[in-house]
Scaffold this active site. Structure first.
Site, short mmCIF file in Angstrom:
data_model
loop_
_atom_site.label_atom_id
_atom_site.label_comp_id
_atom_site.label_asym_id
_atom_site.label_seq_id
_atom_site.Cartn_x
_atom_site.Cartn_y
_atom_site.Cartn_z
CD GLU A 1 31.56 37.12 7.78
OE1 GLU A 1 31.18 37.20 8.96
OE2 GLU A 1 32.67 37.57 7.40
CB CYS B 1 34.55 39.63 13.79
SG CYS B 1 33.93 41.05 14.74
CG HIS C 1 32.26 40.73 9.64
ND1 HIS C 1 31.96 39.52 10.24
CD2 HIS C 1 32.30 41.66 10.63
CE1 HIS C 1 31.82 39.70 11.54
NE2 HIS C 1 32.02 40.99 11.81
#
Length: 236
Positions: A188, A95, A186
């Site tokens: 994660e 990002c 993302h």
């Protein structure tokens, strides 16, 4: 011993941090790397960036900041990335880190002309480009990932390999050379974290004529996306 460095470029909201931990914790969990192999560097709060020769690799986190604000810590990190690219240290920008990596290599980032992308989105991988890619070759042609961003990469660096897109964002993933990647999504994030971010943005979304309830209903687990992090850790 060289470390896999997580470069912390921001922090999440205080209440989310108390519930879920912070960017660096989510990233380290996704990397699934031994703790002794990982070093966390809080670049946004002035912690010194490690010399490239001390890094087995670097993962740059997201941030609530905007790359085009050109904050001192951000410009310093961007210039440091140029050093890593020059000597071939593996890099993964997520990002905000994706935006900085693009800028460091000669691309451009800024506000997306169609506004923010938020929620669980479908990522489409380009099979030809990804066929031999160390991170994307094992990914399905289509997979779901979580996203929340207002800025985007709108010009890839010269020579970059375009790896993936979404309906909203044409440049969801790219590679520079053979050892540096940027991803807009993302890997994660969990579904719970994604829902919390939608809740946080609810007022803005309503002002934009978008339904937070609809976005929340469409949040799903994204079991394929974290494989990008674990593949990067293995490469390092």
């Amino acid at each position: 011993m060289k470390k896999l460095c997580i470069i912390k470029l921001g922090t999440t909201y205080a209440d989310m941090k108390s519930r879920f931990g912070d960017f660096e914790h989510w990233t380290q969990n996704g990397l699934d790397a031994p703790g002794a192999f990982v070093r966390i560097v809080d670049a946004k709060n002035g912690q010194g960036l490690p010399a490239p020769e001390k890094c087995a690799g670097a993962v740059l986190t997201g941030s609530h900041a905007m790359a085009t604000d050109n904050a001192e810590w951000s410009v310093r990190t961007e210039n440091w990335l140029k050093e890593l690219l020059h000597v071939g240290v593996p890099v993964l920008g997520i990002c905000y880190g994706h935006h900085l990596l693009a800028r460091a290599a000669g691309g451009k980032a800024g506000y997306h002309p169609r506004g923010r992308e938020v929620g669980t989105v479908q990522i489409r991988v380009f099979p030809g480009a990804a066929g031999s890619d160390p991170l994307f070759s094992a990914m399905p042609k289509r997979f779901f990932a979580h996203a929340t961003h207002s800025q985007t990469v709108f010009k890839l660096p010269p020579g970059a390999v375009h790896l993936a897109q979404s309906d909203h964002d044409p440049y969801h993933a790219f590679r520079i050379g053979g050892r540096a990647w940027g991803v807009q999504f993302h890997p994660e994030f969990s579904a719970e974290i994604m829902r919390a971010y939608i809740d946080k943005q609810a007022d803005d979304l309503i002002r934009e004529g978008r339904s937070p309830e609809h976005l929340l209903q469409n949040v799903t687990p994204t079991p394929e996306a974290p494989a990008i992090l674990s593949a990067f850790a293995r490469l390092c």
